[in-house]
Design an enzyme around this catalytic site. Structure first.
Site, mmCIF file in Angstrom:
data_model
loop_
_atom_site.group_PDB
_atom_site.id
_atom_site.type_symbol
_atom_site.label_atom_id
_atom_site.label_comp_id
_atom_site.label_asym_id
_atom_site.label_seq_id
_atom_site.Cartn_x
_atom_site.Cartn_y
_atom_site.Cartn_z
ATOM 1 N N ASP A 298 -23.396 33.355 -43.650
ATOM 2 C CA ASP A 298 -23.300 33.576 -42.217
ATOM 3 C C ASP A 298 -24.655 34.050 -41.689
ATOM 4 O OD1 ASP A 298 -22.082 34.533 -39.562
ATOM 5 O OD2 ASP A 298 -20.310 33.866 -40.659
ATOM 6 N N HIS B 8 -22.512 38.348 -36.094
ATOM 7 C CA HIS B 8 -21.369 37.540 -36.530
ATOM 8 C C HIS B 8 -21.011 37.750 -37.994
ATOM 9 C CE1 HIS B 8 -19.163 33.767 -37.499
ATOM 10 N NE2 HIS B 8 -18.712 33.907 -36.274
ATOM 11 N N THR C 129 -12.740 60.087 -40.376
ATOM 12 C CA THR C 129 -13.026 60.742 -39.098
ATOM 13 C C THR C 129 -12.232 62.044 -39.058
ATOM 14 O OG1 THR C 129 -13.366 58.627 -37.982
ATOM 15 C CG2 THR C 129 -12.922 60.532 -36.597
ATOM 16 N N ALA D 96 -16.245 22.027 -42.641
ATOM 17 C CA ALA D 96 -14.796 22.068 -42.775
ATOM 18 C C ALA D 96 -14.192 20.694 -43.066
ATOM 19 C CB ALA D 96 -14.172 22.639 -41.509
ATOM 20 N N VAL E 272 -12.677 21.672 -49.396
ATOM 21 C CA VAL E 272 -12.844 22.899 -48.609
ATOM 22 C C VAL E 272 -11.511 23.235 -47.933
ATOM 23 C CG1 VAL E 272 -13.985 23.916 -46.599
ATOM 24 C CG2 VAL E 272 -15.301 22.572 -48.243
ATOM 25 N N SER F 119 -13.556 31.536 -36.402
ATOM 26 C CA SER F 119 -14.427 32.353 -37.248
ATOM 27 C C SER F 119 -13.706 33.593 -37.732
ATOM 28 C CB SER F 119 -15.675 32.786 -36.470
ATOM 29 O OG SER F 119 -16.667 31.806 -36.508
#
Length: 548
Positions: free
Chosen positions: A151, A189, A204, A310, A315, A363
């Site tokens: 990416d 991204h 936290t 794709a 794939v 995505s």
């Protein structure tokens, strides 16, 4: 006491690309959230906000991440999923006409009232419970599984990813050597994709651990929170560095050679074909048993059909659906290579700089399926890429047209059924083979002949004596006296034959002449011949009487 998180929002606009474009949405609305949190016991509260500028590019043979516009909708304070989602609506192949992002009406969602369910970011991850992913963490969390994220680079310093991101590789030539630097038109991204796969959240102050969940209680937790991310950065949508035709095969090969069992490619193009330079790299991944998961693309970014990578055989292509489990018109596309669909709208993910972003697009759907594949790989480590793919498609809930169709593929992914499915018996990838495709569709290259002076190869111990070349000699039939003799004999034979034929013809001519002459004489003197005959006969009778 912890103050509630302040969420700042901006929307990002992209421009459609031409040629090879891993198109970002033509208009993508997203949020970058500055996080006020206490990360660990020694880290004070920090607040960072990050602006995302409008970036665009138009260059042939370029790639961009797959994003889509967000539809306007308000978020409830408690995003608890509906118990009975609305039935699927009919979806046409017409691309979404919207080209302008519309920001959400609520720019500052409040924190959930219960600290035992995590912070507002965690509660927005609706897919974790709706699709039964949380129930699988008792069986697998992705431990000992390496997922390559090809990416725009992954920020390994983000609190939700810290410790889960390996030192990777930059395939572009313009990024950091370890693949941690964000590149291209959408530098955030890759971090977003990685967080959906292997985010583990962060601590936290004031938030307690969430029962039944691994990792920390606040921030993004991925589908496989204990998987390792191998980042491989690409430069897409901007100039500089290597061409994408070089980057993609280099990235795939690096991932395979450095231990990746699964590769996520949340990138796509507006072309179904791919450069021949990609063939060997994808075939190499296939031969090494690495599963490649790719995003299908988005109509909202101008794509009307699935594009490479794709479309490459083998794939596992992932399309997108909305909260109602209907195909997301702007956040997915269509094509016969789609294998399954997964949530792709109203997604929240980690962003570089200790931030978070809300986005939509295939995505975001692809890393959910990749994460489930990582869980399966830990649970069934000996299963091949073909078997993992079979689990994911065989367990999918059929949707749309009965059977596989170009919108839903085999159906909506079902992580629980994929985990529970009996071991698949397949040996070949049910999604095809790139090696077989190459053998049929690419012209075979004929190797150069071996040079004539190359050393001969013989069996061990064999000895060959070099023989001298024979002397050139004239053959007997080519000697000087024989041709004239043959010619003379032939001439004599022809002479004899000719003479005999002439003699015979002469005799026939003479005989014919005599016969013709006698015929003419008989025709001129017909009585002469008979009278002579009678006189002669009378003379003979008189001679007989006188004798008596």
């Amino acid at each position: 006491m912890v103050r509630s998180e302040h969420l700042r929002s901006e929307h990002r606009r992209g421009m459609p690309l031409t040629g090879w474009s891993f198109a970002s949405s033509s208009a993508c609305a997203s949020r970058v959230f500055g996080v006020r949190a206490s990360v660990g016991s020694d880290r004070g509260a920090t607040r960072r906000s990050r602006k995302v500028a409008a970036l665009g590019a138009s260059a042939a043979l370029t790639l961009l991440p797959l994003w889509t516009p967000l539809a306007p909708a308000a978020w409830a304070t408690d995003p608890t999923p509906s118990a009975s989602p609305s039935p699927k609506r009919e979806v046409t192949a017409t691309p979404s006409p919207s080209a302008t992002a519309v920001p959400k009406t609520s720019a500052t969602p409040s924190r959930g009232t219960s600290t035992t369910n995590g912070d507002d970011v965690r509660q927005r991850e609706y897919w974790l419970k709706e699709y039964g992913i949380t129930s699988l963490w008792s069986q697998a969390t992705g431990k000992d599984v390496t997922v390559a994220v090809i990416d725009t680079g992954v920020d390994g310093t983000h609190p939700d990813l810290e410790g889960n991101v390996l030192r990777g590789y930059d395939a572009s030539g313009v990024g950091s050597e370890d693949g941690w630097k964000g590149l291209g038109a959408e530098p955030m991204h890759g971090t977003e994709v990685a967080s959906l796969i292997a985010g583990h959240g962060h601590d936290t102050q004031g938030y307690s651990a969430i029962a039944g969940q691994p990792g920390k209680p606040t921030g993004v937790i991925g589908v496989a929170p204990e998987a390792k991310i191998l980042p491989i950065s690409l430069n897409m949508g901007t100039t500089g560095g290597k061409s994408i035709d070089e980057q993609i095969p280099a990235a795939v090969r690096y991932a395979v050679d450095h231990g990746a069992q699964i590769i996520n490619m949340s990138i796509g193009s507006n072309k179904t074909s791919w450069p021949q330079s990609w063939d060997e790299a994808f075939a190499y991944a296939e031969q090494k048993g690495v599963l490649i998961v790719a995003a299908a693309g988005n109509r909202g970014s101008g794509l009307t059909q699935v594009g490479a990578p794709a479309t490459i055989p083998g794939v596992l292509t992932v399309g997108g659906i909305d909260r109602k489990k209907a195909v997301a018109e702007g956040s997915s596309t269509q094509g016969i290579s789609i294998a399954v669909v997964a949530p792709s709208t109203d997604m929240i993910a980690a962003a570089p700089g200790n931030g978070y972003m809300i986005w939509s697009g295939s995505s975001a759907a692809a890393p959910l399926v990749t994460g489930v594949a990582a869980l399966l790989k830990q649970k069934y480590p000996k299963e091949s890429a073909a078997q993992l793919a079979q689990r994911l498609i065989a367990s999918a809930d059929d949707a749309g047209v009965t059977g596989r169709d170009p919108l839903y593929g085999y159906g909506i992914f079902n992580p629980q059924d994929a985990m529970a499915l009996a071991a698949p018996t397949v040996t070949a990838n049910p999604l095809g083979s790139i090696s077989e495709w190459i053998a049929v569709h690419r012209k075979r290259q004929v190797s150069d002949p071996t040079p004539s002076d190359a050393a001969p190869v013989h069996e061990e111990g064999e000895s060959i004596v070099k023989a001298a070349a024979p002397d050139a000699r004239r053959p007997p039939e080519d000697r000087g006296w024989l041709p004239p003799v043959i010619l003379a004999a032939l001439t004599l034979w022809l002479t004899i034959i000719t003479a005999g034929s002439v003699h015979r013809l002469h005799r026939m001519h003479v005989s014919a002449g005599q016969a013709a002459r006698m015929a003419r004489e008989m025709a001129h003197h017909p009585g002469t011949h008979h009278g002579k005959h009678r006189v002669s006969k009378g003379s003979q009778q008189g001679a007989r009487k006188g004798t008596r």
